[in-house]
Design a protein around this motif. Structure first.
Motif, PDB file in Angstrom:
ATOM      1  N   PRO A 120       0.804  -1.231   0.000  1.00 13.40           N
ATOM      2  CA  PRO A 120       0.000   0.000   0.000  1.00 13.40           C
ATOM      3  C   PRO A 120       0.835   1.278   0.000  1.00 13.40           C
ATOM      4  O   PRO A 120       0.510   2.234  -0.712  1.00 13.40           O
ATOM      5  N   SER A 121       1.911   1.325   0.796  1.00 11.90           N
ATOM      6  CA  SER A 121       2.699   2.554   0.847  1.00 11.90           C
ATOM      7  C   SER A 121       3.471   2.775  -0.443  1.00 11.90           C
ATOM      8  O   SER A 121       3.612   3.912  -0.915  1.00 11.90           O
ATOM      9  N   ARG A 129       2.482   1.702  -3.377  1.00 12.74           N
ATOM     10  CA  ARG A 129       1.466   2.072  -4.364  1.00 12.74           C
ATOM     11  C   ARG A 129       1.073   3.536  -4.209  1.00 12.74           C
ATOM     12  O   ARG A 129       0.822   4.230  -5.202  1.00 12.74           O
ATOM     13  N   LEU A 130       1.033   4.009  -2.955  1.00 10.29           N
ATOM     14  CA  LEU A 130       0.629   5.395  -2.739  1.00 10.29           C
ATOM     15  C   LEU A 130       1.563   6.357  -3.451  1.00 10.29           C
ATOM     16  O   LEU A 130       1.119   7.349  -4.037  1.00 10.29           O
ATOM     17  N   GLU A 156       4.234   6.361   5.189  1.00  5.46           N
ATOM     18  CA  GLU A 156       4.435   7.302   4.086  1.00  5.46           C
ATOM     19  C   GLU A 156       4.025   8.680   4.555  1.00  5.46           C
ATOM     20  O   GLU A 156       3.085   8.830   5.347  1.00  5.46           O
ATOM     21  N   LEU A 180       0.406   8.191   6.038  1.00  7.49           N
ATOM     22  CA  LEU A 180      -0.247   6.889   5.874  1.00  7.49           C
ATOM     23  C   LEU A 180       0.321   5.915   6.893  1.00  7.49           C
ATOM     24  O   LEU A 180       1.538   5.787   7.023  1.00  7.49           O
ATOM     25  N   VAL A 230      -0.021   1.844   7.698  1.00  9.40           N
ATOM     26  CA  VAL A 230      -0.526   0.555   7.235  1.00  9.40           C
ATOM     27  C   VAL A 230      -0.602  -0.382   8.428  1.00  9.40           C
ATOM     28  O   VAL A 230       0.427  -0.773   8.989  1.00  9.40           O
ATOM     29  N   GLU A 287      -4.659   2.403   6.851  1.00  6.09           N
ATOM     30  CA  GLU A 287      -5.010   1.391   5.864  1.00  6.09           C
ATOM     31  C   GLU A 287      -4.807  -0.016   6.424  1.00  6.09           C
ATOM     32  O   GLU A 287      -3.719  -0.350   6.915  1.00  6.09           O
ATOM     33  N   PRO A 316      -4.768  -3.557   4.861  1.00 11.49           N
ATOM     34  CA  PRO A 316      -4.737  -4.087   3.496  1.00 11.49           C
ATOM     35  C   PRO A 316      -5.809  -5.141   3.235  1.00 11.49           C
ATOM     36  O   PRO A 316      -6.258  -5.844   4.154  1.00 11.49           O
ATOM     37  N   HIS A 376      -8.649   3.208  -0.713  1.00 10.32           N
ATOM     38  CA  HIS A 376      -8.403   1.795  -0.380  1.00 10.32           C
ATOM     39  C   HIS A 376      -8.328   0.946  -1.642  1.00 10.32           C
ATOM     40  O   HIS A 376      -7.433   0.094  -1.776  1.00 10.32           O
ATOM     41  N   LEU A 434      -5.000   1.505  -3.467  1.00 10.21           N
ATOM     42  CA  LEU A 434      -3.833   0.949  -2.788  1.00 10.21           C
ATOM     43  C   LEU A 434      -3.770  -0.571  -2.845  1.00 10.21           C
ATOM     44  O   LEU A 434      -2.727  -1.157  -2.537  1.00 10.21           O
ATOM     45  N   ASN A 435      -4.879  -1.209  -3.249  1.00  8.02           N
ATOM     46  CA  ASN A 435      -4.931  -2.667  -3.165  1.00  8.02           C
ATOM     47  C   ASN A 435      -5.134  -3.385  -4.500  1.00  8.02           C
ATOM     48  O   ASN A 435      -4.988  -4.601  -4.554  1.00  8.02           O
TER      49      ASN A 435
END
Length: 324
Positions: A71-72, A74-75, A115, A144, A146, A171, A173, A216, A219-220
């Motif tokens: 997720p981080s 991807r952010l 992040e 962010l 996670v 977040e 995941p 969400h 990020l996934n």
């Protein structure tokens, strides 16, 4: 260094020099308490959730996994897409130290997020090479967290609130290991600062109209979907509308857009010249038409006049080059 139980301390929220808020029992689930002295923290290179000079305790998270890191990472990629659509940069600082210093300038407390995002880096007081310093640098617009095997709600979210951070995304995941507590259900929660305290919000304040559900999803996803691309375009466009910028202001996207428009004009010019010459019975090769389309002249009128007056392909090219 042996692990040990931390000593809670009395605190009150306030300025960077105020005592730290008291921590609850088991304040950082999924983390281990380790002794890290004040002299050692200056050279500490590992990840941590929180460090406090009063106790010389660092709460260290378990080794990272793909579930936690995706997720981080991807952010940061998503931020690049939004920035391109807006036409100006967004800066991500990763898990840098977020630090409060004491009256002597020494580290007093340290947080690390997964992040940290600055939406307007050109007008922000950005962190220096060591850390973001509370009271000296601007807070990130968004941090962010996670929560794969951790739970920031126990203590860390309260620390962000006490320090004055404007917006925190938490977040959980979509995919996770068996070690993740069952009570941690997938999803993203946006905590926005309102009247000095965090409130859960359906949408971001830093990114207008971007909802928790949309973030969400972005990020996934294994690969960004068309639906997410449309959302990122909408969010970037809304930011651009505020700033008076757009995709043409982005160095790479703007170049591609200008290139595409130039290619479209060239194709239109080639077709126009071809029709004129065929109507006059003048034969020009495809290569010749391509050369004509690429010649930079002031207006299409100049191309039309040259096409109506030329004797052949060589004469057409010569006339256009004289008008450059």
């Amino acid at each position: 260094m042996a692990d040990f139980e931390p000593r809670p301390h009395v605190a009150r929220a306030g300025s960077p020099t105020a005592p730290a808020p008291a921590l609850p029992v088991d304040p950082f689930p999924g983390c281990t308490a380790r002794r890290v002295t004040r002299s050692e923290i200056d050279t500490w290179e590992g990840r941590l959730e929180f460090w406090d000079a009063a106790t010389e305790i660092a709460w260290v998270a378990a080794p990272t996994t793909p579930y936690h890191e995706k997720p981080s990472r991807r952010l940061t990629a998503v931020m690049d897409r939004i920035a391109a659509e807006r036409g100006s940069a967004i800066v991500c600082y990763g898990s840098m130290d977020l630090m409060q210093r004491d009256e002597h300038g020494a580290p007093r407390r340290i947080l690390q997020a997964d992040e940290s995002v600055y939406v307007h880096p050109r007008r922000a007081r950005l962190p220096g090479p060591k850390a973001m310093m509370a009271g000296e640098d601007d807070f990130p617009d968004v941090v962010l967290e996670v929560d794969h095997t951790t739970d920031v709600r126990r203590a860390k979210l309260g620390l962000y609130e006490a320090w004055g951070f404007p917006e925190v995304w938490v977040e959980v995941p979509a995919q996770g290991a068996a070690s993740r507590p069952r009570r941690r259900r997938p999803g993203l929660t946006i905590h926005r600062r309102v009247a000095g305290a965090f409130q859960a919000s359906a949408a971001s304040g830093a990114f207008p109209g971007w909802t928790a559900a949309e973030i969400h999803a972005a990020l996934n996803e294994t690969e960004l979907s068309e639906r997410t691309f449309a959302v990122l375009q909408r969010v970037g466009g809304a930011l651009g509308a505020r700033d008076g910028t757009g995709p043409d202001d982005d160095p790479m996207l703007g170049w591609h857009r200008r290139q595409g428009r130039a290619e479209g004009r060239a194709a239109s010019r080639r077709e126009m010249v071809g029709e004129i010459l065929r109507g006059r019975g003048t034969v020009v090769s495809d290569e010749g038409l391509a050369r004509v389309a690429q010649i930079d002249v002031t207006t299409d009128d100049a191309v039309v006049r040259a096409a109506l007056a030329c004797k052949d392909e060589a004469d057409l090219v010569a006339r256009l080059r004289r008008r450059r």
